[in-house]
Design a protein around this motif. Structure first.
Motif, mmCIF file in Angstrom:
data_model
loop_
_atom_site.group_PDB
_atom_site.id
_atom_site.type_symbol
_atom_site.label_atom_id
_atom_site.label_comp_id
_atom_site.label_asym_id
_atom_site.label_seq_id
_atom_site.Cartn_x
_atom_site.Cartn_y
_atom_site.Cartn_z
ATOM 1 N N ALA A 144 -5.282 17.357 17.548
ATOM 2 C CA ALA A 144 -5.452 18.494 18.452
ATOM 3 C C ALA A 144 -4.952 18.093 19.834
ATOM 4 N N GLY A 145 -4.142 18.947 20.451
ATOM 5 C CA GLY A 145 -3.587 18.641 21.772
ATOM 6 C C GLY A 145 -2.623 17.479 21.752
ATOM 7 N N PRO A 146 -1.608 17.497 20.862
ATOM 8 C CA PRO A 146 -0.704 16.341 20.746
ATOM 9 C C PRO A 146 0.046 16.019 22.044
ATOM 10 N N GLN A 147 0.222 17.013 22.908
ATOM 11 C CA GLN A 147 0.919 16.757 24.173
ATOM 12 C C GLN A 147 0.109 15.838 25.087
ATOM 13 N N ASN A 148 -1.172 15.638 24.785
ATOM 14 C CA ASN A 148 -2.043 14.793 25.605
ATOM 15 C C ASN A 148 -2.347 13.444 24.947
ATOM 16 N N ILE A 149 -1.625 13.127 23.864
ATOM 17 C CA ILE A 149 -1.860 11.888 23.112
ATOM 18 C C ILE A 149 -0.587 11.048 23.143
ATOM 19 N N ILE A 150 -0.722 9.763 23.425
ATOM 20 C CA ILE A 150 0.419 8.850 23.411
ATOM 21 C C ILE A 150 0.195 7.835 22.295
ATOM 22 N N LEU A 151 1.195 7.703 21.415
ATOM 23 C CA LEU A 151 1.173 6.686 20.367
ATOM 24 C C LEU A 151 2.221 5.643 20.727
ATOM 25 N N GLY A 152 1.807 4.379 20.822
ATOM 26 C CA GLY A 152 2.688 3.321 21.303
ATOM 27 C C GLY A 152 3.803 2.931 20.352
ATOM 28 N N GLY A 153 3.676 3.236 19.082
ATOM 29 C CA GLY A 153 4.708 2.875 18.107
ATOM 30 C C GLY A 153 4.116 2.062 16.973
ATOM 31 N N LYS A 154 4.628 2.314 15.771
ATOM 32 C CA LYS A 154 4.189 1.618 14.561
ATOM 33 C C LYS A 154 2.682 1.726 14.361
ATOM 34 N N THR A 155 2.135 2.880 14.702
ATOM 35 C CA THR A 155 0.717 3.170 14.509
ATOM 36 C C THR A 155 0.578 4.044 13.268
ATOM 37 N N ASN A 209 5.753 5.486 14.108
ATOM 38 C CA ASN A 209 4.389 5.942 13.839
ATOM 39 C C ASN A 209 4.388 6.691 12.512
ATOM 40 N N LYS A 210 3.323 6.522 11.735
ATOM 41 C CA LYS A 210 3.174 7.223 10.463
ATOM 42 C C LYS A 210 1.883 8.013 10.544
ATOM 43 N N VAL A 211 2.031 9.344 10.563
ATOM 44 C CA VAL A 211 0.889 10.234 10.762
ATOM 45 C C VAL A 211 0.710 11.096 9.520
ATOM 46 N N SER A 212 -0.481 11.037 8.940
ATOM 47 C CA SER A 212 -0.764 11.834 7.749
ATOM 48 C C SER A 212 -0.761 13.323 8.093
ATOM 49 N N TYR A 262 3.074 11.867 4.779
ATOM 50 C CA TYR A 262 3.169 11.250 6.103
ATOM 51 C C TYR A 262 4.429 11.678 6.843
ATOM 52 N N ILE A 263 4.285 11.891 8.128
ATOM 53 C CA ILE A 263 5.401 12.154 9.019
ATOM 54 C C ILE A 263 5.683 10.834 9.726
ATOM 55 N N GLU A 264 6.935 10.395 9.738
ATOM 56 C CA GLU A 264 7.285 9.171 10.458
ATOM 57 C C GLU A 264 8.089 9.546 11.693
ATOM 58 N N ILE A 273 0.889 -1.160 0.000
ATOM 59 C CA ILE A 273 0.000 0.000 0.000
ATOM 60 C C ILE A 273 0.924 1.206 0.000
ATOM 61 N N TYR A 274 0.928 1.951 -1.102
ATOM 62 C CA TYR A 274 1.889 3.038 -1.240
ATOM 63 C C TYR A 274 1.333 4.368 -0.749
ATOM 64 N N TYR A 275 2.230 5.165 -0.203
ATOM 65 C CA TYR A 275 1.909 6.538 0.182
ATOM 66 C C TYR A 275 3.079 7.430 -0.219
ATOM 67 N N THR A 276 2.830 8.718 -0.336
ATOM 68 C CA THR A 276 3.916 9.648 -0.650
ATOM 69 C C THR A 276 4.547 10.132 0.647
#
Length: 192
Positions: free
Chosen positions: A28-39, A19-22, A12-14, A5-8
Motif C-alpha cells: 500500500a502506498g508504493p510511492q512511499n516505499i524504497i527497496l534497496g535492491g535484491k530484496t 527485487n522480487k515481490v510476490s 513474483y514481479i522482478e 527455493i523455487y517460485y513460479t
C-alpha cells in the motif's frame, strides 16, 4: 550451495534492481516505499507505505536496504504516536541484509544491518534494533525498546538473553546467508 527455493514466475514481479515481490503481497502506498535492491517480499506480506504524515507530496515511509527478506504473512507498518494533540506516523528504516521471519509484525523505527528476526514476532512501535542483533522466534519486543548490537533477545516480553560472539565474521556470516538465500530463490527450471 544448498538446494534451490523455487517460485513460479507468474507469482513474483522482478524489478530492474533485482527485487522480487510476490503478487500475493499487499504493497500500500508504493510511492512511499524504497527497496534497496535484491530484496524478497514473500506471499501474504503487507507493507503499509500509505500510513504517512499528513501533508502534500511524497514522503519516504518505509525504507528497506539490500538483500532483505520479508517472510510470508509479515506486516510492516510505520510507528505512530500522538504528540501535542497531533496524530502522526513516523518513518521506518531497515538496513541491509535483514531477514524477517514469517508472520512477524514490525512497527520499529530503525532496524540496523545484518539483523535476523524470527517467526511469529511482534516488534513494538519505535523499537530500535542495532546492527548484528537477533530476535528469537515468538518474541514480543515492547514499544520503545532498544536492542543493542550483537545481542540476542527472546521471550514475551522480549528481553536480553545473551551477547552474541563478537567477531569480524558475524557480519560476513549474515551477509553470506542473505546473499545465498537470494541466489537460491529461483524460478522453476521449466520457466527459465
Amino acid at each position: 550451495m544448498s538446494n534451490p527455493i523455487y517460485y513460479t514466475r507468474a507469482e513474483y514481479i522482478e524489478t530492474d534492481t533485482g527485487n522480487k515481490v510476490s503478487r500475493r503481497a499487499t504493497i500500500a502506498g508504493p510511492q512511499n516505499i524504497i527497496l534497496g535492491g535484491k530484496t524478497i517480499i514473500s506471499s501474504g506480506a503487507v507493507i503499509r507505505g500509505d500510513l504517512r504524515r499528513t501533508g502534500p507530496g511524497h514522503a519516504v515511509v518505509i525504507s528497506l536496504g539490500r538483500y532483505c527478506l520479508i517472510g510470508e504473512g509479515c506486516v510492516m507498518r510505520p510507528p505512530y504516536k500522538t504528540y501535542r494533540g497531533n496524530f502522526n506516523y513516523y518513518p521506518m528504516k531497515i538496513g541491509d541484509h535483514v531477514h524477517i521471519g514469517q508472520n512477524t509484525i514490525v512497527e520499529a523505527a530503525t532496524i540496523g544491518n545484518h539483523v535476523e528476526i524470527g517467526k511469529n514476532c511482534v516488534i513494538g512501535k519505535f523499537t530500535i534494533i542495532k546492527d548484528c542483533a537477533r530476535i528469537a522466534d515468538n518474541t514480543i519486543i515492547p514499544p520503545n525498546t532498544v536492542v543493542p548490537a550483537m545481542a540476542l533477545f527472546g521471550g514475551s516480553p522480549g528481553c536480553f538473553i545473551e551477547d552474541l560472539p563478537e567477531s569480524t565474521q558475524a557480519q560476513e556470516i549474515v551477509e553470506a546467508q542473505t546473499k545465498q538465500y537470494y541466489t537460491r530463490f529461483q524460478p522453476l527450471p521449466a520457466e527459465r
